[in-house]
Design a protein around this motif. Structure first.
Motif, PDB file in Angstrom:
ATOM      1  N   ILE A 138       6.117 -45.535  14.791  1.00 39.52           N
ATOM      2  CA  ILE A 138       6.852 -44.471  15.465  1.00 39.52           C
ATOM      3  C   ILE A 138       7.195 -43.364  14.483  1.00 39.52           C
ATOM      4  CG2 ILE A 138       8.851 -43.951  16.905  1.00 39.52           C
ATOM      5  CD1 ILE A 138       6.802 -45.997  18.035  1.00 39.52           C
ATOM      6  N   TRP A 139       7.563 -43.740  13.270  1.00 40.87           N
ATOM      7  CA  TRP A 139       7.898 -42.770  12.236  1.00 40.87           C
ATOM      8  C   TRP A 139       6.730 -41.815  11.986  1.00 40.87           C
ATOM      9  CZ3 TRP A 139      12.349 -41.694   9.659  1.00 40.87           C
ATOM     10  CH2 TRP A 139      12.261 -40.925   8.489  1.00 40.87           C
ATOM     11  N   LEU A 140       5.532 -42.356  11.928  1.00 38.63           N
ATOM     12  CA  LEU A 140       4.351 -41.534  11.660  1.00 38.63           C
ATOM     13  C   LEU A 140       3.875 -40.781  12.898  1.00 38.63           C
ATOM     14  CD1 LEU A 140       2.367 -44.061   9.430  1.00 38.63           C
ATOM     15  CD2 LEU A 140       3.725 -42.107   8.672  1.00 38.63           C
ATOM     16  N   ARG A 141       4.110 -41.346  14.070  1.00 35.74           N
ATOM     17  CA  ARG A 141       3.600 -40.745  15.302  1.00 35.74           C
ATOM     18  C   ARG A 141       4.356 -39.478  15.687  1.00 35.74           C
ATOM     19  NH1 ARG A 141       4.216 -44.071  20.778  1.00 35.74           N
ATOM     20  NH2 ARG A 141       2.972 -45.583  19.589  1.00 35.74           N
ATOM     21  N   MET A 142       5.666 -39.427  15.427  1.00 35.10           N
ATOM     22  CA  MET A 142       6.471 -38.279  15.865  1.00 35.10           C
ATOM     23  C   MET A 142       6.226 -37.111  14.921  1.00 35.10           C
ATOM     24  SD  MET A 142      10.022 -40.097  17.148  1.00 35.10           S
ATOM     25  CE  MET A 142      10.831 -38.542  17.483  1.00 35.10           C
ATOM     26  N   ARG A 143       5.552 -36.114  15.418  1.00 41.04           N
ATOM     27  CA  ARG A 143       5.148 -34.970  14.597  1.00 41.04           C
ATOM     28  C   ARG A 143       6.369 -34.217  14.089  1.00 41.04           C
ATOM     29  NH1 ARG A 143       0.720 -30.409  16.497  1.00 41.04           N
ATOM     30  NH2 ARG A 143       0.525 -29.373  14.461  1.00 41.04           N
ATOM     31  N   ASP A 144       6.404 -34.001  12.790  1.00 38.06           N
ATOM     32  CA  ASP A 144       7.549 -33.350  12.130  1.00 38.06           C
ATOM     33  C   ASP A 144       8.856 -34.101  12.408  1.00 38.06           C
ATOM     34  OD1 ASP A 144       5.921 -31.318  11.099  1.00 38.06           O
ATOM     35  OD2 ASP A 144       6.166 -30.093  12.895  1.00 38.06           O
ATOM     36  N   GLY A 145       8.742 -35.369  12.816  1.00 37.39           N
ATOM     37  CA  GLY A 145       9.927 -36.176  13.046  1.00 37.39           C
ATOM     38  C   GLY A 145      10.695 -35.825  14.299  1.00 37.39           C
ATOM     39  N   ARG A 146      10.101 -35.073  15.218  1.00 29.01           N
ATOM     40  CA  ARG A 146      10.816 -34.650  16.418  1.00 29.01           C
ATOM     41  C   ARG A 146      10.131 -35.172  17.671  1.00 29.01           C
ATOM     42  NH1 ARG A 146      12.155 -28.383  14.699  1.00 29.01           N
ATOM     43  NH2 ARG A 146      14.158 -28.810  13.708  1.00 29.01           N
ATOM     44  N   GLY A 147      10.947 -35.568  18.648  1.00 30.72           N
ATOM     45  CA  GLY A 147      10.415 -36.079  19.900  1.00 30.72           C
ATOM     46  C   GLY A 147      11.534 -36.606  20.766  1.00 30.72           C
ATOM     47  N   ALA A 148      11.167 -37.171  21.895  1.00 28.28           N
ATOM     48  CA  ALA A 148      12.147 -37.736  22.827  1.00 28.28           C
ATOM     49  C   ALA A 148      12.182 -39.250  22.666  1.00 28.28           C
ATOM     50  CB  ALA A 148      11.788 -37.363  24.258  1.00 28.28           C
ATOM     51  N   LEU A 149      13.381 -39.808  22.672  1.00 28.34           N
ATOM     52  CA  LEU A 149      13.562 -41.260  22.621  1.00 28.34           C
ATOM     53  C   LEU A 149      14.573 -41.667  23.679  1.00 28.34           C
ATOM     54  CD1 LEU A 149      13.761 -41.899  18.766  1.00 28.34           C
ATOM     55  CD2 LEU A 149      11.849 -42.445  20.276  1.00 28.34           C
ATOM     56  N   TRP A 150      14.507 -42.922  24.096  1.00 24.68           N
ATOM     57  CA  TRP A 150      15.475 -43.475  25.042  1.00 24.68           C
ATOM     58  C   TRP A 150      16.469 -44.334  24.274  1.00 24.68           C
ATOM     59  CZ3 TRP A 150      12.179 -45.525  29.754  1.00 24.68           C
ATOM     60  CH2 TRP A 150      11.528 -44.434  30.355  1.00 24.68           C
ATOM     61  N   ILE A 151      17.744 -44.132  24.550  1.00 22.40           N
ATOM     62  CA  ILE A 151      18.811 -44.846  23.862  1.00 22.40           C
ATOM     63  C   ILE A 151      19.675 -45.576  24.881  1.00 22.40           C
ATOM     64  CG2 ILE A 151      20.642 -44.675  22.140  1.00 22.40           C
ATOM     65  CD1 ILE A 151      18.081 -43.426  21.150  1.00 22.40           C
ATOM     66  N   ALA A 152      19.976 -46.842  24.627  1.00 21.63           N
ATOM     67  CA  ALA A 152      20.898 -47.606  25.471  1.00 21.63           C
ATOM     68  C   ALA A 152      22.000 -48.167  24.590  1.00 21.63           C
ATOM     69  CB  ALA A 152      20.169 -48.744  26.192  1.00 21.63           C
ATOM     70  N   GLY A 153      23.229 -48.109  25.083  1.00 26.13           N
ATOM     71  CA  GLY A 153      24.341 -48.675  24.332  1.00 26.13           C
ATOM     72  C   GLY A 153      25.395 -47.641  23.995  1.00 26.13           C
ATOM     73  N   ASP A 154      26.446 -48.098  23.344  1.00 34.06           N
ATOM     74  CA  ASP A 154      27.525 -47.241  22.877  1.00 34.06           C
ATOM     75  C   ASP A 154      27.061 -46.548  21.606  1.00 34.06           C
ATOM     76  OD1 ASP A 154      29.893 -46.198  21.680  1.00 34.06           O
ATOM     77  OD2 ASP A 154      31.118 -47.679  22.761  1.00 34.06           O
ATOM     78  N   LEU A 155      27.006 -45.220  21.612  1.00 29.92           N
ATOM     79  CA  LEU A 155      26.452 -44.481  20.492  1.00 29.92           C
ATOM     80  C   LEU A 155      27.279 -44.606  19.220  1.00 29.92           C
ATOM     81  CD1 LEU A 155      25.385 -41.202  22.345  1.00 29.92           C
ATOM     82  CD2 LEU A 155      24.005 -43.221  21.828  1.00 29.92           C
ATOM     83  N   ARG A 156      28.468 -45.167  19.311  1.00 31.61           N
ATOM     84  CA  ARG A 156      29.291 -45.401  18.120  1.00 31.61           C
ATOM     85  C   ARG A 156      28.938 -46.711  17.434  1.00 31.61           C
ATOM     86  NH1 ARG A 156      34.908 -45.765  20.910  1.00 31.61           N
ATOM     87  NH2 ARG A 156      33.554 -47.123  22.167  1.00 31.61           N
ATOM     88  N   MET A 157      28.239 -47.589  18.148  1.00 31.47           N
ATOM     89  CA  MET A 157      28.016 -48.938  17.636  1.00 31.47           C
ATOM     90  C   MET A 157      26.533 -49.293  17.731  1.00 31.47           C
ATOM     91  SD  MET A 157      31.485 -50.756  19.127  1.00 31.47           S
ATOM     92  CE  MET A 157      31.358 -50.104  20.795  1.00 31.47           C
ATOM     93  N   ASP A 158      26.240 -50.560  18.040  1.00 33.44           N
ATOM     94  CA  ASP A 158      24.850 -50.988  18.144  1.00 33.44           C
ATOM     95  C   ASP A 158      24.188 -50.380  19.374  1.00 33.44           C
ATOM     96  OD1 ASP A 158      24.879 -52.442  15.860  1.00 33.44           O
ATOM     97  OD2 ASP A 158      25.145 -54.384  16.816  1.00 33.44           O
ATOM     98  N   CYS A 159      22.955 -49.953  19.198  1.00 30.67           N
ATOM     99  CA  CYS A 159      22.191 -49.347  20.290  1.00 30.67           C
ATOM    100  C   CYS A 159      20.796 -49.958  20.343  1.00 30.67           C
ATOM    101  CB  CYS A 159      22.044 -47.836  20.089  1.00 30.67           C
ATOM    102  SG  CYS A 159      23.583 -46.917  20.044  1.00 30.67           S
ATOM    103  N   LEU A 160      20.206 -49.840  21.491  1.00 39.33           N
ATOM    104  CA  LEU A 160      18.807 -50.189  21.691  1.00 39.33           C
ATOM    105  C   LEU A 160      18.043 -48.871  21.798  1.00 39.33           C
ATOM    106  CD1 LEU A 160      17.451 -52.793  24.253  1.00 39.33           C
ATOM    107  CD2 LEU A 160      16.441 -50.533  24.082  1.00 39.33           C
TER     108      LEU A 160
END
Length: 212
Positions: A138-160
């Protein structure tokens, strides 16, 4: 929920709708490996005890070989298996409790080599920072390190964290305020990204692609 405040899409279903079955299967595999490793370590302990008690009947060479195999393989499968099992258990809990949020993201690396996922607000400023062992693919695939990702969980703590469609899934942890890397804070940073990125997370991402 922060994604709602920015007008980004949030799935109507919990994240487990996409990743639950896969994570549960993964946990079973890691549990088997962990139990195998534990059994090998137990065999090592048994050989050591029998040898110390002069009750080992197969000779010193056999004791050394069995002990070495038990230590190496037991440590590898046991420790690695239990750690992976615990990680997947945490992801299962997060997926069962939270929906996915679609975020425009920027991937950065700190001076000490840690990988960060920067969640971007519509004006390009960093809304939250997540520490994450982003998979190399994923690190190499995202051009210039930018893209869309899906995040689940409390953003202050552990996330998926998942790629759109949840093909790849991994874990991240919110960085506390005051620990900011300072990356990605040039005004209007998101304006340099194709408009498609913002439209993807603010539009019908979940409804169009995955039916909610």
């Amino acid at each position: 929920m922060l994604a709602n405040e920015y007008g980004y899409q949030v799935s109507r279903r919990r994240a487990e709708s996409w990743v639950g079955e896969r994570l549960r299967h993964s946990r079973k595999v890691y549990l088997r490996l962990a139990l195998l490793g534990t059994a090998l370590l137990a065999s090592l302990l048994a050989v050591v005890i029998l040898t110390a008690a002069s009750a080992w009947p197969f000779g010193t060479t056999a004791a050394i070989i069995i002990s070495a195999v038990g230590l190496v393989l037991g440590g590898f499968f046991g420790l690695g298996g239990w750690l992976a099992y615990a990680n997947d258990a945490a992801l299962v809990r997060i997926a069962a409790a939270h929906p996915f949020q679609a975020w425009p993201c920027q991937l950065e690396r700190t001076a000490d080599g840690k990988r960060l996922i920067l969640l971007l607000a519509p004006d390009g400023q960093v809304a939250r920072e997540l520490e994450s062992s982003v998979p190399e693919e994923i690190w190499l695939r995202m051009r210039d390190g930018r893209g869309a990702l899906w995040i689940a969980g409390d953003l202050r703590m552990d996330c998926l964290v998942a790629t759109p469609g949840a093909e790849h899934v991994w874990r991240a942890k919110g960085r506390p305020y005051g620990a900011s890397s300072g990356a990605g804070r040039s005004g209007g940073g998101l304006r340099a990204v194709e408009d498609e990125l913002l439209r993807a997370v603010a539009g019908e991402t979940f409804g169009r692609l995955l039916g909610g």
